[in-house]
Design a protein around this motif. Sequence first.
Motif, PDB file in Angstrom:
ATOM      1  N   ALA A 283      -5.203   4.668   7.085  1.00  0.00           N
ATOM      2  CA  ALA A 283      -5.042   5.190   8.448  1.00  0.00           C
ATOM      3  C   ALA A 283      -4.350   4.169   9.344  1.00  0.00           C
ATOM      4  O   ALA A 283      -3.538   4.528  10.202  1.00  0.00           O
ATOM      5  CB  ALA A 283      -6.406   5.557   9.030  1.00  0.00           C
ATOM      6  N   ALA A 284      -4.659   2.889   9.130  1.00  0.00           N
ATOM      7  CA  ALA A 284      -4.046   1.830   9.935  1.00  0.00           C
ATOM      8  C   ALA A 284      -2.543   1.754   9.691  1.00  0.00           C
ATOM      9  O   ALA A 284      -1.790   1.276  10.550  1.00  0.00           O
ATOM     10  CB  ALA A 284      -4.696   0.489   9.604  1.00  0.00           C
ATOM     11  N   SER A 285      -2.094   2.236   8.533  1.00  0.00           N
ATOM     12  CA  SER A 285      -0.673   2.216   8.179  1.00  0.00           C
ATOM     13  C   SER A 285      -0.024   3.591   8.323  1.00  0.00           C
ATOM     14  O   SER A 285       1.148   3.758   7.968  1.00  0.00           O
ATOM     15  CB  SER A 285      -0.505   1.733   6.739  1.00  0.00           C
ATOM     16  OG  SER A 285      -1.126   0.490   6.533  1.00  0.00           O
ATOM     17  N   ASN A 286      -0.789   4.554   8.822  1.00  0.00           N
ATOM     18  CA  ASN A 286      -0.288   5.935   8.945  1.00  0.00           C
ATOM     19  C   ASN A 286       0.194   6.476   7.603  1.00  0.00           C
ATOM     20  O   ASN A 286       1.233   7.141   7.514  1.00  0.00           O
ATOM     21  CB  ASN A 286       0.834   6.017   9.986  1.00  0.00           C
ATOM     22  CG  ASN A 286       0.328   5.739  11.395  1.00  0.00           C
ATOM     23  OD1 ASN A 286      -0.718   6.248  11.788  1.00  0.00           O
ATOM     24  ND2 ASN A 286       1.073   4.932  12.139  1.00  0.00           N
ATOM     25  N   LEU A 287      -0.575   6.161   6.564  1.00  0.00           N
ATOM     26  CA  LEU A 287      -0.214   6.602   5.220  1.00  0.00           C
ATOM     27  C   LEU A 287      -1.217   7.622   4.703  1.00  0.00           C
ATOM     28  O   LEU A 287      -2.411   7.574   5.039  1.00  0.00           O
ATOM     29  CB  LEU A 287      -0.186   5.403   4.253  1.00  0.00           C
ATOM     30  CG  LEU A 287       0.865   4.327   4.513  1.00  0.00           C
ATOM     31  CD1 LEU A 287       0.637   3.143   3.569  1.00  0.00           C
ATOM     32  CD2 LEU A 287       2.275   4.888   4.331  1.00  0.00           C
ATOM     33  N   LYS A 288      -0.724   8.531   3.872  1.00  0.00           N
ATOM     34  CA  LYS A 288      -1.591   9.509   3.223  1.00  0.00           C
ATOM     35  C   LYS A 288      -1.443   9.361   1.716  1.00  0.00           C
ATOM     36  O   LYS A 288      -0.331   9.251   1.198  1.00  0.00           O
ATOM     37  CB  LYS A 288      -1.222  10.923   3.666  1.00  0.00           C
ATOM     38  CG  LYS A 288      -1.577  11.234   5.111  1.00  0.00           C
ATOM     39  CD  LYS A 288      -1.302  12.688   5.456  1.00  0.00           C
ATOM     40  CE  LYS A 288      -1.694  13.005   6.893  1.00  0.00           C
ATOM     41  NZ  LYS A 288      -1.459  14.439   7.223  1.00  0.00           N
TER      42      LYS A 288
ATOM     43  N   LEU B 183       0.833  -1.196   0.000  1.00  0.00           N
ATOM     44  CA  LEU B 183       0.000   0.000   0.000  1.00  0.00           C
ATOM     45  C   LEU B 183       0.875   1.256   0.000  1.00  0.00           C
ATOM     46  O   LEU B 183       0.540   2.268  -0.628  1.00  0.00           O
ATOM     47  CB  LEU B 183      -0.915  -0.011   1.234  1.00  0.00           C
ATOM     48  CG  LEU B 183      -2.064   0.997   1.280  1.00  0.00           C
ATOM     49  CD1 LEU B 183      -3.012   0.797   0.097  1.00  0.00           C
ATOM     50  CD2 LEU B 183      -2.833   0.870   2.588  1.00  0.00           C
ATOM     51  N   LYS B 184       2.014   1.167   0.647  1.00  0.00           N
ATOM     52  CA  LYS B 184       2.935   2.305   0.716  1.00  0.00           C
ATOM     53  C   LYS B 184       3.457   2.689  -0.668  1.00  0.00           C
ATOM     54  O   LYS B 184       3.687   3.878  -0.947  1.00  0.00           O
ATOM     55  CB  LYS B 184       4.106   1.973   1.642  1.00  0.00           C
ATOM     56  CG  LYS B 184       5.041   3.156   1.894  1.00  0.00           C
ATOM     57  CD  LYS B 184       6.129   2.789   2.891  1.00  0.00           C
ATOM     58  CE  LYS B 184       7.042   3.978   3.154  1.00  0.00           C
ATOM     59  NZ  LYS B 184       8.100   3.648   4.150  1.00  0.00           N
TER      60      LYS B 184
ATOM     61  N   VAL C  49      -2.667  -7.285  -6.254  1.00  0.00           N
ATOM     62  CA  VAL C  49      -1.600  -7.261  -5.252  1.00  0.00           C
ATOM     63  C   VAL C  49      -2.252  -7.198  -3.869  1.00  0.00           C
ATOM     64  O   VAL C  49      -2.963  -6.240  -3.543  1.00  0.00           O
ATOM     65  CB  VAL C  49      -0.672  -6.034  -5.426  1.00  0.00           C
ATOM     66  CG1 VAL C  49       0.387  -6.008  -4.323  1.00  0.00           C
ATOM     67  CG2 VAL C  49      -0.018  -6.051  -6.805  1.00  0.00           C
ATOM     68  N   GLU C  50      -2.046  -8.208  -3.077  1.00  0.00           N
ATOM     69  CA  GLU C  50      -2.600  -8.233  -1.727  1.00  0.00           C
ATOM     70  C   GLU C  50      -1.734  -7.379  -0.802  1.00  0.00           C
ATOM     71  O   GLU C  50      -0.535  -7.217  -1.037  1.00  0.00           O
ATOM     72  CB  GLU C  50      -2.664  -9.665  -1.205  1.00  0.00           C
ATOM     73  CG  GLU C  50      -3.603 -10.573  -2.005  1.00  0.00           C
ATOM     74  CD  GLU C  50      -3.645 -11.990  -1.450  1.00  0.00           C
ATOM     75  OE1 GLU C  50      -2.891 -12.283  -0.491  1.00  0.00           O
ATOM     76  OE2 GLU C  50      -4.436 -12.798  -1.966  1.00  0.00           O
ATOM     77  N   PHE C  51      -2.356  -6.835   0.237  1.00  0.00           N
ATOM     78  CA  PHE C  51      -1.587  -6.076   1.228  1.00  0.00           C
ATOM     79  C   PHE C  51      -2.180  -6.334   2.614  1.00  0.00           C
ATOM     80  O   PHE C  51      -3.401  -6.434   2.777  1.00  0.00           O
ATOM     81  CB  PHE C  51      -1.568  -4.582   0.898  1.00  0.00           C
ATOM     82  CG  PHE C  51      -2.920  -3.929   0.798  1.00  0.00           C
ATOM     83  CD1 PHE C  51      -3.442  -3.195   1.870  1.00  0.00           C
ATOM     84  CD2 PHE C  51      -3.674  -4.027  -0.371  1.00  0.00           C
ATOM     85  CE1 PHE C  51      -4.680  -2.585   1.779  1.00  0.00           C
ATOM     86  CE2 PHE C  51      -4.916  -3.412  -0.468  1.00  0.00           C
ATOM     87  CZ  PHE C  51      -5.420  -2.693   0.599  1.00  0.00           C
ATOM     88  N   PRO C  52      -1.343  -6.498   3.629  1.00  0.00           N
ATOM     89  CA  PRO C  52      -1.803  -6.911   4.965  1.00  0.00           C
ATOM     90  C   PRO C  52      -2.785  -5.956   5.632  1.00  0.00           C
ATOM     91  O   PRO C  52      -3.640  -6.385   6.403  1.00  0.00           O
ATOM     92  CB  PRO C  52      -0.504  -7.021   5.767  1.00  0.00           C
ATOM     93  CG  PRO C  52       0.496  -6.190   5.024  1.00  0.00           C
ATOM     94  CD  PRO C  52       0.126  -6.317   3.589  1.00  0.00           C
ATOM     95  N   GLU C  53      -2.684  -4.659   5.328  1.00  0.00           N
ATOM     96  CA  GLU C  53      -3.571  -3.689   5.972  1.00  0.00           C
ATOM     97  C   GLU C  53      -5.045  -3.917   5.606  1.00  0.00           C
ATOM     98  O   GLU C  53      -5.949  -3.458   6.311  1.00  0.00           O
ATOM     99  CB  GLU C  53      -3.181  -2.259   5.567  1.00  0.00           C
ATOM    100  CG  GLU C  53      -1.806  -1.826   6.050  1.00  0.00           C
ATOM    101  CD  GLU C  53      -0.691  -2.211   5.058  1.00  0.00           C
ATOM    102  OE1 GLU C  53       0.441  -1.770   5.259  1.00  0.00           O
ATOM    103  OE2 GLU C  53      -0.990  -2.930   4.080  1.00  0.00           O
ATOM    104  N   SER C  54      -5.290  -4.652   4.538  1.00  0.00           N
ATOM    105  CA  SER C  54      -6.672  -4.897   4.111  1.00  0.00           C
ATOM    106  C   SER C  54      -7.443  -5.720   5.146  1.00  0.00           C
ATOM    107  O   SER C  54      -8.670  -5.636   5.211  1.00  0.00           O
ATOM    108  CB  SER C  54      -6.685  -5.626   2.758  1.00  0.00           C
ATOM    109  OG  SER C  54      -6.118  -6.921   2.880  1.00  0.00           O
ATOM    110  N   ALA C  55      -6.722  -6.482   5.946  1.00  0.00           N
ATOM    111  CA  ALA C  55      -7.377  -7.293   6.979  1.00  0.00           C
ATOM    112  C   ALA C  55      -8.026  -6.427   8.053  1.00  0.00           C
ATOM    113  O   ALA C  55      -8.907  -6.886   8.790  1.00  0.00           O
ATOM    114  CB  ALA C  55      -6.366  -8.233   7.617  1.00  0.00           C
ATOM    115  N   LYS C  56      -7.598  -5.169   8.129  1.00  0.00           N
ATOM    116  CA  LYS C  56      -8.156  -4.253   9.119  1.00  0.00           C
ATOM    117  C   LYS C  56      -9.314  -3.428   8.552  1.00  0.00           C
ATOM    118  O   LYS C  56      -9.848  -2.549   9.236  1.00  0.00           O
ATOM    119  CB  LYS C  56      -7.054  -3.318   9.626  1.00  0.00           C
ATOM    120  CG  LYS C  56      -5.906  -4.061  10.304  1.00  0.00           C
ATOM    121  CD  LYS C  56      -4.806  -3.108  10.736  1.00  0.00           C
ATOM    122  CE  LYS C  56      -3.644  -3.871  11.371  1.00  0.00           C
ATOM    123  NZ  LYS C  56      -2.533  -2.959  11.776  1.00  0.00           N
ATOM    124  N   ALA C  57      -9.688  -3.728   7.323  1.00  0.00           N
ATOM    125  CA  ALA C  57     -10.760  -2.961   6.676  1.00  0.00           C
ATOM    126  C   ALA C  57     -11.666  -3.881   5.862  1.00  0.00           C
ATOM    127  O   ALA C  57     -11.989  -3.600   4.708  1.00  0.00           O
ATOM    128  CB  ALA C  57     -10.161  -1.884   5.783  1.00  0.00           C
TER     129      ALA C  57
END
Length: 275
Positions: free
Chosen positions: A178-183, A150-151, A225-233
């Motif tokens: 937001a879970a990754s502190n990314l904008k 995601l970054k 492309v899977e990304f781990p932060e998706s599990a939080k959303a």
Amino acid sequence: MTRSVRRIRTLQVAGAAAAALLALSACSSSDDSSSKSSDSGSPASSGSAKLSGTVTVFAAASLKESFTKLGTEFEQQHPGTKVTFNFAGSDSLAASITGGAPADVFAAASPKTMKAVTDKQDGVGTPVTFVRNQLEIATLPGNPDKVSSLKDLTKSGPKVVLCDKTVPCGAAAQKALAASNLKLTPASYEQDVKSALTKVELKEADAAVVYRTDVKAAGDKVEGVEFPESAKAVNAYPITLLKSAPNAAAAKAFIALVTSAEGQKVLTEAGFLKP
């Protein structure tokens, strides 16, 4: 034979004949009653009433492929019925329903969107979560920008599109960021998940954050492309019969198909998670 004896026998015969007539009358009355009961529809016959007419389903855009398949199956199971769909962003569908658009069933991509409808127009039944969905990054075929997280989307290179923040897929993307502190400032916000995906399919964007089900439905037009932060959303999808549904009987049957083992098989094969 005396007259008194003859008179007694005559009375006995007459009595027997009268009794027979009464019995015959009773049987005829019973048969007529049964016939009328059958003609008017007993509980058993009404329970097996044939479904007919149009079922109008308002459903989140991400359900397009799987619901279209289930709609065809429903029509085959119930000859004389027709399922019509309105696929769009859940928020716009909710606005249409609360604005008075006639519909039988609403399937949203988030409980929040469903609540916007049930708060103003109570559902006939309680909304039921029938599947869940998870985000994935859709890139151009071959992933030329080498996106692996995601970054990577926050870098200056890739042209990225997101769903609008008001629709469930957009809200989920914001939650993951937001879970990754990314904008992330996207090239555009799209009205629904299919519009975001189409930008990548047409090569008008390099990447989009969409649902894994949409990536799967696109086939080789995009790469996922899977990304781990998706599990939080992860989004839960509720479905309900709407108040004043024009065809409530058939609508209930369609919801029953969606939540059945057969319906769940179609949905999980499309990439949806179990409820």
